[in-house]
Scaffold this active site. Structure first.
Site, PDB file in Angstrom:
ATOM      1  N   ASN A  37       1.025  -1.109   0.026  1.00 56.07           N
ATOM      2  CA  ASN A  37       0.061   0.024   0.029  1.00 56.07           C
ATOM      3  C   ASN A  37       0.795   1.246   0.007  1.00 56.07           C
ATOM      4  O   ASN A  37       0.854   2.214   0.845  1.00 56.07           O
ATOM      5  CB  ASN A  37      -0.898   0.085   1.252  1.00 56.07           C
ATOM      6  CG  ASN A  37      -1.964   1.047   0.981  1.00 56.07           C
ATOM      7  OD1 ASN A  37      -2.392   1.408  -0.093  1.00 56.07           O
ATOM      8  ND2 ASN A  37      -2.691   1.548   2.146  1.00 56.07           N
ATOM      9  N   LEU A  38       1.754   1.252  -1.024  1.00 57.78           N
ATOM     10  CA  LEU A  38       3.011   2.153  -1.037  1.00 57.78           C
ATOM     11  C   LEU A  38       2.472   3.560  -1.241  1.00 57.78           C
ATOM     12  O   LEU A  38       1.537   3.824  -2.003  1.00 57.78           O
ATOM     13  CB  LEU A  38       3.747   1.735  -2.038  1.00 57.78           C
ATOM     14  CG  LEU A  38       4.298   0.300  -1.943  1.00 57.78           C
ATOM     15  CD1 LEU A  38       5.423   0.016  -3.108  1.00 57.78           C
ATOM     16  CD2 LEU A  38       5.026   0.047  -0.474  1.00 57.78           C
ATOM     17  N   GLY A  41       6.188   8.131   1.096  1.00 55.16           N
ATOM     18  CA  GLY A  41       7.193   7.933   1.985  1.00 55.16           C
ATOM     19  C   GLY A  41       7.921   6.662   1.800  1.00 55.16           C
ATOM     20  O   GLY A  41       9.151   6.484   1.798  1.00 55.16           O
ATOM     21  N   HIS A  42       7.114   5.792   1.123  1.00 51.22           N
ATOM     22  CA  HIS A  42       8.087   4.405   0.837  1.00 51.22           C
ATOM     23  C   HIS A  42       8.964   4.791  -0.666  1.00 51.22           C
ATOM     24  O   HIS A  42       9.920   4.319  -0.611  1.00 51.22           O
ATOM     25  CB  HIS A  42       6.881   3.380   0.489  1.00 51.22           C
ATOM     26  CG  HIS A  42       5.990   3.047   1.509  1.00 51.22           C
ATOM     27  ND1 HIS A  42       4.840   3.062   1.704  1.00 51.22           N
ATOM     28  CD2 HIS A  42       6.083   1.867   2.846  1.00 51.22           C
ATOM     29  CE1 HIS A  42       4.035   2.486   2.720  1.00 51.22           C
ATOM     30  NE2 HIS A  42       5.372   1.843   3.417  1.00 51.22           N
ATOM     31  N   GLN A  66       2.536  -9.597  13.499  1.00 49.34           N
ATOM     32  CA  GLN A  66       2.747  -8.431  14.144  1.00 49.34           C
ATOM     33  C   GLN A  66       1.531  -7.660  14.255  1.00 49.34           C
ATOM     34  O   GLN A  66       1.756  -6.293  14.757  1.00 49.34           O
ATOM     35  CB  GLN A  66       3.835  -7.327  13.429  1.00 49.34           C
ATOM     36  CG  GLN A  66       3.235  -6.621  12.063  1.00 49.34           C
ATOM     37  CD  GLN A  66       4.399  -5.972  11.340  1.00 49.34           C
ATOM     38  OE1 GLN A  66       5.370  -6.814  10.854  1.00 49.34           O
ATOM     39  NE2 GLN A  66       4.340  -4.858  11.243  1.00 49.34           N
ATOM     40  N   LYS A 154       9.871   7.267  10.792  1.00 52.61           N
ATOM     41  CA  LYS A 154       8.238   7.485  11.273  1.00 52.61           C
ATOM     42  C   LYS A 154       8.093   6.522  12.508  1.00 52.61           C
ATOM     43  O   LYS A 154       7.535   6.638  13.384  1.00 52.61           O
ATOM     44  CB  LYS A 154       7.335   7.555  10.287  1.00 52.61           C
ATOM     45  CG  LYS A 154       6.083   7.677  11.177  1.00 52.61           C
ATOM     46  CD  LYS A 154       5.013   7.672   9.853  1.00 52.61           C
ATOM     47  CE  LYS A 154       4.442   6.421   9.613  1.00 52.61           C
ATOM     48  NZ  LYS A 154       3.366   5.718  10.792  1.00 52.61           N
ATOM     49  N   ASP A 155       8.582   5.242  12.143  1.00 52.06           N
ATOM     50  CA  ASP A 155       8.469   3.980  13.068  1.00 52.06           C
ATOM     51  C   ASP A 155       9.835   4.177  14.004  1.00 52.06           C
ATOM     52  O   ASP A 155      10.546   2.875  13.911  1.00 52.06           O
ATOM     53  CB  ASP A 155       8.248   2.770  12.233  1.00 52.06           C
ATOM     54  CG  ASP A 155       6.989   2.856  11.401  1.00 52.06           C
ATOM     55  OD1 ASP A 155       5.912   2.927  12.193  1.00 52.06           O
ATOM     56  OD2 ASP A 155       7.056   2.965  10.272  1.00 52.06           O
ATOM     57  N   SER A 190       1.223   7.677   5.882  1.00 54.17           N
ATOM     58  CA  SER A 190       1.224   6.426   6.642  1.00 54.17           C
ATOM     59  C   SER A 190       0.174   5.680   5.900  1.00 54.17           C
ATOM     60  O   SER A 190      -0.886   6.286   5.326  1.00 54.17           O
ATOM     61  CB  SER A 190       1.015   6.290   7.957  1.00 54.17           C
ATOM     62  OG  SER A 190       0.160   5.345   8.695  1.00 54.17           O
ATOM     63  N   ARG A 192      -1.840   3.708   7.012  1.00 48.10           N
ATOM     64  CA  ARG A 192      -3.130   3.834   7.833  1.00 48.10           C
ATOM     65  C   ARG A 192      -3.761   5.283   7.784  1.00 48.10           C
ATOM     66  O   ARG A 192      -4.922   5.216   8.187  1.00 48.10           O
ATOM     67  CB  ARG A 192      -2.998   3.499   9.311  1.00 48.10           C
ATOM     68  CG  ARG A 192      -2.414   2.059   9.421  1.00 48.10           C
ATOM     69  CD  ARG A 192      -2.369   1.703  10.918  1.00 48.10           C
ATOM     70  NE  ARG A 192      -2.195   0.247  11.100  1.00 48.10           N
ATOM     71  CZ  ARG A 192      -1.235  -0.572  11.224  1.00 48.10           C
ATOM     72  NH1 ARG A 192      -0.149   0.036  11.181  1.00 48.10           N
ATOM     73  NH2 ARG A 192      -1.102  -2.111  11.132  1.00 48.10           N
TER      74      ARG A 192
HETATM   75  O1  PAF Z   1       7.282  -0.895   8.884  1.00 47.60           O
HETATM   76  C1  PAF Z   1       6.531  -1.811   8.206  1.00 47.60           C
HETATM   77  O2  PAF Z   1       5.982  -1.805   7.196  1.00 47.60           O
HETATM   78  C2  PAF Z   1       6.806  -3.219   8.965  1.00 47.60           C
HETATM   79  O3  PAF Z   1       6.624  -3.246  10.391  1.00 47.60           O
HETATM   80  C3  PAF Z   1       7.935  -4.010   8.392  1.00 47.60           C
HETATM   81  C4  PAF Z   1       9.115  -3.332   8.865  1.00 47.60           C
HETATM   82  C5  PAF Z   1       7.851  -4.159   6.901  1.00 47.60           C
HETATM   83  C6  PAF Z   1       7.951  -5.353   9.199  1.00 47.60           C
HETATM   84  O4  PAF Z   1       6.818  -6.151   8.587  1.00 47.60           O
END
Ligand code: PAF
Length: 285
Positions: A37-38, A41-42, A66, A154-155, A190, A192
């Site tokens: 879902n780029l 930012g990606h 996760q 960001k993360d 993001s 989200r």
């Molecule tokens: O940041 C993310 O999109 C995810 O946590 C990652 C690093 C791809 C791991 O699934």
């Protein structure tokens, strides 16, 4: 299909064979792990990766490990076709898009855990989340064996967890964090954000405004605790349900923030269906 789209590989064996070939030609490999879902930012992470290597792999894998039981694993957008189009013409030559079975053929019998870092802040509110992240990223790094792996700042807590894993497990990879890409309003990009309505999206920029207000107080070393209280109250009054708004030591995320040379101000809050996180790193005076 357009020819400048990256090659999509879904098997571990095929990816390893492809990368062995690239390495035998002397290529330096960069890796950008994503859940797809780029957004811009990606793409900025990919551009950054491309500057540091000859061959860039982007993984697209929505990692079930996760997500908590009441989280958005099923709803998380899977958009491989659009993602491969978004990466057309970028530095990414290969998308690694495995299935869950390909990544966890025998289930989860081994976990990677960084207990101290993984149970505070987001880890406190999302039990097991960072164990899932650390495990999948270790598996991905083991598959790709890149020279450099690129993550978003960001993360921030995720980046710290992954840096710790790479250091402690002596992984031969450079872990790089890249600055957060923001909307003109300041809202951190993001996947989200897609859960926000138009009104909520406008409101969401207040998270960054609070971080900036606090960053000013930290830089001036004036009224930090009062500003923290006021910003929490302001965000709550606007309709955010705050998980936390905190100032931490930027190196290890401990609470000894005001003795640190560099602090990170972190926020996590729910707004409607979206759980949003953001942070800014500030030098103390
Ligand atoms: O940041 C993310 O999109 C995810 O946590 C990652 C690093 C791809 C791991 O699934």
């Amino acid at each position: 299909m357009q020819s400048d789209r990256p090659l999509i590989i879904s098997s571990v064996t095929d990816l390893r064979a492809h990368l062995a070939d690239m390495r035998s030609q002397g290529s330096r490999i960069a890796f950008v792990p994503t859940m797809g879902n780029l957004h811009q930012g990606h793409l900025d992470l990919v551009a950054h990766a491309g500057e540091r290597a000859d061959h860039t792999v982007v993984s697209i894998f929505v990692n079930p490990m996760q997500f908590g039981p009441n989280e958005d694993f099923d709803a998380y957008p899977r958009t491989l076709e659009a993602d491969s189009e978004a990466l057309a013409g970028s530095a990414c030559q290969v998308i690694f898009a495995p299935t869950v079975r390909e990544m966890y053929p025998h289930g989860v019998n081994t976990e990677i855990d960084v207990p101290g870092l993984s149970t505070i802040l987001c880890g406190h509110h999302r039990p097991g989340h960072f164990k899932g992240v650390a495990t999948v990223v270790t598996k991905l790094l083991n598959i790709v064996q890149p020279d450099v792996a690129v993550f978003g700042n960001k993360d921030y807590q995720q980046l710290k967890v992954i840096q710790t894993v790479a250091t402690d497990l002596l992984l031969p990879v450079e872990i790089v964090g890249v600055d957060t890409t923001r909307e003109p309003s300041g809202l951190a990009m993001s996947s989200r954000n897609a859960y926000l309505t138009e009104d909520q999206r406008a409101l969401a920029a207040n998270l960054y405004h609070s971080l900036q207000t606090l960053a000013d107080a930290v830089r001036r070393d004036q009224g930090v605790s009062t500003t923290l209280r006021k910003e929490k109250a302001r965000l709550s009054a606007l309709g955010f349900v705050l998980d936390y708004l905190e100032i931490r030591n930027a190196d290890d995320l401990t609470q000894s923030a005001m003795e640190a040379d560099t602090v990170v101000i972190l926020v996590a809050a729910k707004l409607g269906q979206a759980r949003l996180i953001d942070n800014v790193v500030v030098q103390t005076p």
